[in-house]
Scaffold this active site. Structure first.
Site, PDB file in Angstrom:
ATOM      1  N   GLU A 256      41.642  83.344   8.894  1.00 56.09           N
ATOM      2  CA  GLU A 256      42.597  84.285   9.466  1.00 56.09           C
ATOM      3  C   GLU A 256      43.953  83.594   9.538  1.00 56.09           C
ATOM      4  O   GLU A 256      44.056  82.469  10.039  1.00 56.09           O
ATOM      5  CB  GLU A 256      42.159  84.704  10.867  1.00 56.09           C
ATOM      6  CG  GLU A 256      42.985  85.796  11.490  1.00 56.09           C
ATOM      7  CD  GLU A 256      42.619  87.182  10.969  1.00 56.09           C
ATOM      8  OE1 GLU A 256      43.487  88.071  11.056  1.00 56.09           O
ATOM      9  OE2 GLU A 256      41.494  87.358  10.494  1.00 56.09           O
ATOM     10  N   SER A 438      49.741  79.479   9.110  1.00 55.62           N
ATOM     11  CA  SER A 438      49.515  78.240   8.354  1.00 55.62           C
ATOM     12  C   SER A 438      48.902  77.145   9.204  1.00 55.62           C
ATOM     13  O   SER A 438      49.135  75.953   8.988  1.00 55.62           O
ATOM     14  CB  SER A 438      50.831  77.752   7.731  1.00 55.62           C
ATOM     15  OG  SER A 438      51.387  78.748   6.894  1.00 55.62           O
ATOM     16  N   ARG A 439      48.126  77.537  10.198  1.00 55.15           N
ATOM     17  CA  ARG A 439      47.400  76.601  11.055  1.00 55.15           C
ATOM     18  C   ARG A 439      48.316  75.738  11.919  1.00 55.15           C
ATOM     19  O   ARG A 439      47.891  74.721  12.458  1.00 55.15           O
ATOM     20  CB  ARG A 439      46.466  75.694  10.221  1.00 55.15           C
ATOM     21  CG  ARG A 439      45.355  76.458   9.497  1.00 55.15           C
ATOM     22  CD  ARG A 439      44.429  77.118  10.526  1.00 55.15           C
ATOM     23  NE  ARG A 439      43.306  77.822   9.928  1.00 55.15           N
ATOM     24  CZ  ARG A 439      43.294  79.130   9.689  1.00 55.15           C
ATOM     25  NH1 ARG A 439      44.352  79.868   9.945  1.00 55.15           N
ATOM     26  NH2 ARG A 439      42.213  79.709   9.202  1.00 55.15           N
ATOM     27  N   LEU A 440      49.580  76.137  12.061  1.00 59.37           N
ATOM     28  CA  LEU A 440      50.508  75.407  12.924  1.00 59.37           C
ATOM     29  C   LEU A 440      50.452  76.011  14.329  1.00 59.37           C
ATOM     30  O   LEU A 440      51.431  76.555  14.854  1.00 59.37           O
ATOM     31  CB  LEU A 440      51.922  75.457  12.347  1.00 59.37           C
ATOM     32  CG  LEU A 440      52.073  74.843  10.951  1.00 59.37           C
ATOM     33  CD1 LEU A 440      53.511  74.968  10.463  1.00 59.37           C
ATOM     34  CD2 LEU A 440      51.635  73.377  10.958  1.00 59.37           C
TER      35      LEU A 440
END
Length: 464
Positions: A256, A438-440
């Site tokens: 996701e 972006s997983r940040l």
């Protein structure tokens, strides 16, 4: 999910007869059936194609009832959060259809002519809704629908270097198919999803796509009996039900890409309990199911952790409270190691909260008060269940429950078991997590610190 072998399939004649009966002696109007059908189609699409990955929808609508279903589905998809466009080249000059067009125009849903459609639909749309022809159509498709069908066929011949092409969803019958014989000659549309309405038609047996749903939750018992229909049960309040197994999914590809507002240090509460209360109230307001559900992790003296979902029943400056059986596994582990962690996960908000701390029992008075606030059935259940112990079968629980239910049928007070009560976790560390692109992700940790002899909460950002 329903086994397709156990479902009834209708001939063209039977499908027409059922429609006539619904709109005749059974009192349905065509606009009622169209509304239910379109909602079923939209619900089926939302079941499979999530907004985060599939948002742009092109509904291609024909001149008949199937096209009307497509117009209704486009309206519902708009309200679900999708971005629909409509291609409706042969508009039906009837008030019902004109009204559907007006409804879409009032939502600023764009209508695109055939001439203005992009040559490559892959660049502009994630989903193509095929609502051109239904089960009553006869003959060979005429312009402009023959060209539209060819355009959809070309999507299956796209350049292999392209990452993906739009998913095709057909309403009741893939356009161009024979209602009973299916894709005669093999040159018809190959949809990724088919949404059958009322009951699947015979041609559906030739459908090989990954997603087959049934919609139209309006078939009365008299029709079921007359045609000896075998139809699946709809789950809960859903307007659609899957037929057949869902396609196998590569678990490693499940991901996701979160889209959330920034979670910044200068905007958070200085006290983590206040920050938790703020997020918890937002979870409640969003309507998430059981926002007070939390994963409770404990470990005994052997150091082996165990986790389970329990329900938060209160929180304040003193900590987080839940109730359970004092003879359960978690209770034994807490007695050996009075430390635990809690984890709340609020999917609809892309949020998690982790709390670590020491654990102690609440007072008998607090446990007593909460026990008697529970439904009487839950009070009896707490007596019946020797939590975490091995039992020979479910019947043991039922028999003891029925016995106690009879004993307390006069409404007398049900005594709280001595082995049942509450725990309170006193927080020592909080972490608030907000999913980002972006997983940040945002991660803010609250930990206690002494500043000038005063105990305060230090807020630090952690790398995601």
């Amino acid at each position: 999910m329903q086994n397709p072998e156990s479902i009834s399939y209708l001939t063209q004649r039977e499908a027409a007869e059922i429609d006539e009966t619904l709109m005749g002696p059974l009192g349905f109007s065509v606009d009622q059936l169209m509304e239910l059908a379109g909602l079923s189609v939209a619900a089926s699409i939302a079941e499979v194609y999530k907004l985060s990955d599939y948002k742009r929808v092109l509904a291609i609508c024909g001149p008949g009832n199937n096209g009307g279903d497509g117009l209704v589905a486009a309206r519902h998809l708009h309200h679900f959060g999708y971005i629909p466009s409509v291609c409706y080249p042969k508009r039906t000059p009837k008030p019902l259809y004109a009204g559907l067009v007006t409804q879409l125009e009032s939502l600023s849903v764009p209508f695109i002519s055939v001439e203005d459609l992009p040559l490559d639909l892959s660049d502009n749309f994630d989903i193509i809704l095929d609502a051109m022809f239904g089960f009553s159509y006869h003959g060979v498709p005429r312009p402009p629908f023959d060209g539209l069908i060819q355009m959809l066929l070309s999507l299956r011949n796209y350049d292999q270097t392209r990452q993906k092409s739009p998913n095709i969803v057909s309403v009741d019958i893939p356009s161009g198919w024979h209602v009973e014989e299916g894709d005669v000659g093999g040159a018809g549309i190959k949809p990724d999803m088919l949404v059958s309405l009322t009951a699947p038609k015979l041609c559906v047996k030739k459908f090989c796509g990954p997603h087959h749903f049934l919609g139209g939750r309006f078939v009365p018992p008299s029709i079921v009996d007359k045609y000896k229909l075998q139809l699946p049960s709809y789950p809960g309040t859903s307007m659609c039900v899957r037929i057949g197994k869902p396609p196998q999914i590569d678990i490693s590809a499940l991901r996701e890409n979160y889209i959330s507002p920034e979670f910044l240090e200068e905007r958070v509460e200085s006290d983590p309990i206040d920050q938790f209360r703020k997020w918890f109230e937002e979870a409640l307001a969003t309507g998430l199911k059981e926002p007070n559900a939390m994963a409770l992790s404990t470990a005994g003296k052997n150091g082996k952790p165990s986790s389970r979902i329990v329900l938060l029943k209160g929180f304040d400056k003193n900590g987080f409270v839940w109730f359970t059986n004092y003879e359960s596994r978690k209770a034994h582990e807490i007695s050996e190691n009075p430390h635990a962690s809690l984890l709340f996960y609020w999917d609809g908000l892309n949020r998690q909260v982790r709390v670590e701390g020491s654990v102690q029992k609440v007072s008998d008075e607090e446990s007593e008060q909460y026990f008697h606030s529970r439904p009487r059935g839950s009070q009896i259940g707490a007596i019946v269940s020797k939590q975490s112990s091995v039992i020979p079968g479910r019947n043991v629980l039922y028999e003891l429950y029925q016995e106690l239910e009879e004993n307390f049928s006069d409404g007398s007070l049900i005594p709280k078991p001595k082995h049942w009560g509450g725990y309170r976790l006193k927080p020592e560390v909080f972490e608030f997590w907000q999913g980002q692109k972006s997983r940040l992700h945002d991660r803010l940790r609250y930990s206690p610190a002494d500043i000038n002899g005063e105990r305060v909460w230090k807020i630090e950002r952690l790398a995601p």
